[in-house]
Design a protein around this motif. Structure first.
Motif, PDB file in Angstrom:
ATOM      1  N   GLY A 102      28.558  68.231 -37.491  1.00  0.00           N
ATOM      2  CA  GLY A 102      29.751  68.102 -36.909  1.00  0.00           C
ATOM      3  C   GLY A 102      30.277  66.476 -36.708  1.00  0.00           C
ATOM      4  N   SER A 103      29.218  65.795 -36.024  1.00  0.00           N
ATOM      5  CA  SER A 103      29.551  64.142 -35.914  1.00  0.00           C
ATOM      6  C   SER A 103      29.826  63.858 -37.398  1.00  0.00           C
ATOM      7  N   LYS A 104      30.576  63.026 -37.616  1.00  0.00           N
ATOM      8  CA  LYS A 104      30.868  62.491 -38.926  1.00  0.00           C
ATOM      9  C   LYS A 104      30.455  60.706 -39.105  1.00  0.00           C
ATOM     10  N   ARG A 105      30.214  60.316 -40.274  1.00  0.00           N
ATOM     11  CA  ARG A 105      29.942  59.097 -40.614  1.00  0.00           C
ATOM     12  C   ARG A 105      30.921  58.535 -41.357  1.00  0.00           C
ATOM     13  N   VAL A 106      31.972  57.702 -40.928  1.00  0.00           N
ATOM     14  CA  VAL A 106      33.021  57.171 -41.428  1.00  0.00           C
ATOM     15  C   VAL A 106      32.933  55.689 -41.754  1.00  0.00           C
ATOM     16  N   CYS A 107      32.924  54.741 -40.633  1.00  0.00           N
ATOM     17  CA  CYS A 107      32.733  53.191 -40.897  1.00  0.00           C
ATOM     18  C   CYS A 107      31.149  53.010 -41.063  1.00  0.00           C
ATOM     19  N   ASP A 108      30.527  53.512 -40.167  1.00  0.00           N
ATOM     20  CA  ASP A 108      28.899  53.455 -40.228  1.00  0.00           C
ATOM     21  C   ASP A 108      28.742  51.960 -39.424  1.00  0.00           C
ATOM     22  N   ARG A 109      29.730  51.433 -38.879  1.00  0.00           N
ATOM     23  CA  ARG A 109      29.556  50.361 -38.155  1.00  0.00           C
ATOM     24  C   ARG A 109      30.120  50.056 -36.934  1.00  0.00           C
ATOM     25  N   ALA A 110      30.433  51.266 -36.066  1.00  0.00           N
ATOM     26  CA  ALA A 110      30.580  51.092 -34.680  1.00  0.00           C
ATOM     27  C   ALA A 110      32.296  50.590 -34.470  1.00  0.00           C
ATOM     28  N   SER A 111      33.062  50.958 -35.569  1.00  0.00           N
ATOM     29  CA  SER A 111      34.349  50.403 -35.262  1.00  0.00           C
ATOM     30  C   SER A 111      35.574  51.610 -35.184  1.00  0.00           C
ATOM     31  N   CYS A 112      35.114  53.076 -35.820  1.00  0.00           N
ATOM     32  CA  CYS A 112      36.164  54.053 -35.817  1.00  0.00           C
ATOM     33  C   CYS A 112      35.867  55.176 -34.887  1.00  0.00           C
ATOM     34  N   GLY A 113      34.778  55.340 -34.326  1.00  0.00           N
ATOM     35  CA  GLY A 113      34.359  56.447 -33.220  1.00  0.00           C
ATOM     36  C   GLY A 113      34.241  57.843 -33.964  1.00  0.00           C
ATOM     37  N   ALA A 114      34.212  58.134 -35.327  1.00  0.00           N
ATOM     38  CA  ALA A 114      34.109  59.474 -35.661  1.00  0.00           C
ATOM     39  C   ALA A 114      32.802  60.069 -35.318  1.00  0.00           C
ATOM     40  N   CYS A 115      31.730  59.106 -35.245  1.00  0.00           N
ATOM     41  CA  CYS A 115      30.299  59.516 -34.726  1.00  0.00           C
ATOM     42  C   CYS A 115      29.993  59.641 -33.604  1.00  0.00           C
ATOM     43  N   THR A 116      31.092  59.690 -32.688  1.00  0.00           N
ATOM     44  CA  THR A 116      31.000  59.682 -31.158  1.00  0.00           C
ATOM     45  C   THR A 116      30.120  60.838 -30.573  1.00  0.00           C
ATOM     46  N   MET A 117      29.004  60.739 -29.928  1.00  0.00           N
ATOM     47  CA  MET A 117      28.382  61.651 -29.140  1.00  0.00           C
ATOM     48  C   MET A 117      28.298  61.327 -27.641  1.00  0.00           C
ATOM     49  N   MET A 118      27.789  62.129 -26.838  1.00  0.00           N
ATOM     50  CA  MET A 118      27.609  61.679 -25.549  1.00  0.00           C
ATOM     51  C   MET A 118      25.977  61.846 -25.284  1.00  0.00           C
ATOM     52  N   VAL A 119      25.546  60.659 -24.836  1.00  0.00           N
ATOM     53  CA  VAL A 119      24.165  60.553 -24.517  1.00  0.00           C
ATOM     54  C   VAL A 119      23.966  60.200 -23.097  1.00  0.00           C
ATOM     55  N   GLY A 120      23.275  61.040 -22.475  1.00  0.00           N
ATOM     56  CA  GLY A 120      23.291  60.826 -20.968  1.00  0.00           C
ATOM     57  C   GLY A 120      24.596  60.528 -20.025  1.00  0.00           C
ATOM     58  N   GLY A 121      25.355  61.459 -20.619  1.00  0.00           N
ATOM     59  CA  GLY A 121      26.640  61.667 -20.002  1.00  0.00           C
ATOM     60  C   GLY A 121      27.690  60.654 -20.288  1.00  0.00           C
ATOM     61  N   LYS A 122      27.201  59.608 -21.143  1.00  0.00           N
ATOM     62  CA  LYS A 122      28.234  58.519 -21.756  1.00  0.00           C
ATOM     63  C   LYS A 122      28.591  58.672 -22.969  1.00  0.00           C
ATOM     64  N   THR A 123      29.633  58.455 -23.528  1.00  0.00           N
ATOM     65  CA  THR A 123      29.828  58.351 -25.210  1.00  0.00           C
ATOM     66  C   THR A 123      29.417  57.302 -25.852  1.00  0.00           C
ATOM     67  N   VAL A 124      28.670  57.258 -26.715  1.00  0.00           N
ATOM     68  CA  VAL A 124      28.157  56.278 -27.683  1.00  0.00           C
ATOM     69  C   VAL A 124      28.579  56.451 -29.171  1.00  0.00           C
ATOM     70  N   TYR A 125      28.506  55.268 -29.944  1.00  0.00           N
ATOM     71  CA  TYR A 125      28.669  55.304 -31.285  1.00  0.00           C
ATOM     72  C   TYR A 125      27.231  55.914 -31.803  1.00  0.00           C
TER      73      TYR A 125
END
Ligand code: FES
Ligand code: FES
Length: 224
Positions: A102-125
């Motif tokens: 479901g999480s997508k790889r688009v820019c692959d360099r922390a600029s678009c947010g398509a890969c956003t997940m929650m880790v420890g309750g916080k969103t990360v790229y």
């Protein structure tokens, strides 16, 4: 003529000209104090697990993750990102394959947010978070938002508001919106907008994503 302003660098530690390769070499292999790249508006920087001073790898290492409430183990090189670990390695490297694409790889360099997940309750790229850094933390992907077959209110409102076109950005927007509303169901339009600020829609449905999250907030509040 009006001068174009550049989008500010996100609070991920990624600087202009600082590539994903630089990030992985300096954080994963050299074993300096690892830091999970956090998105703008989602809290302070959080330290990752201890990595030995001598570093780990480059050969594959055992990685234990908790994804959407399920414990999984994989063997991957320490340079493997959380995004790749979940999208590719869970399926290939496990006797009991888990399909989390479901999480997508688009820019692959922390600029678009398509890969956003929650880790420890916080969103990360997740494209610039190493899988080894996410050990010992609760990881949530877009697949983990539904409860007993019922979509999360943010997911439901994305459907109702027709908040997607190609859909590549959608899982990331949904994760950012859900994280924001789980933290603060009374979030204002501006607060929701800030939470979505690390996500980009190239198809132009940014405004519908915002509307969907606002409607989801109303739906969540109505339930209380
Ligand atoms: S794919 Fe991770 S931020 Fe774009
Ligand atoms: S719907 Fe295509 S990038 Fe957002």
């Amino acid at each position: 003529m009006k001068k174009k302003t550049r989008r500010p660098a996100k609070a991920t530690g990624a600087k202009p000209g600082f590539s994903r390769r630089n990030f992985i070499q300096t954080v994963g292999i050299a074993g300096v104090g690892a830091t999970i790249p956090l998105m703008q508006g989602c809290g302070t920087t959080e330290s990752g697990p201890d990595i030995p001073a001598e570093g780990v790898g480059p050969t594959p290492v055992d990685v234990a993750l908790n994804v959407n409430g399920q414990d999984v183990r994989i063997k991957v090189e320490p340079r493997v990102t959380l995004l790749d670990a979940l999208r590719d390695h869970l399926k290939l490297g496990s006797a009991d394959p888990v399909d989390l694409t479901g999480s997508k790889r688009v820019c692959d360099r922390a600029s678009c947010g398509a890969c956003t997940m929650m880790v420890g309750g916080k969103t990360v790229y997740s494209c610039t978070t190493l899988a080894i850094e996410a050990q010992g933390k609760e990881i949530r992907t877009v697949e983990g938002l539904q409860e007993n077959g019922t979509l999360h209110p943010v997911q439901q409102e994305f459907v109702a508001c027709d908040g997607l076109m190609c859909g590549f950005c959608t899982p990331g927007f949904i994760m950012s919106g859900a994280a924001c509303l789980e933290k603060n169901p009374n979030a204002s339009r501006d607060e929701i907008r800030r939470a979505l600020d690390g996500n980009i829609c190239r198809c132009g449905t940014q405004i519908r994503a915002l509307e969907a999250c606002e409607k989801a907030a109303r739906r969540i509040k109505g339930r209380r």
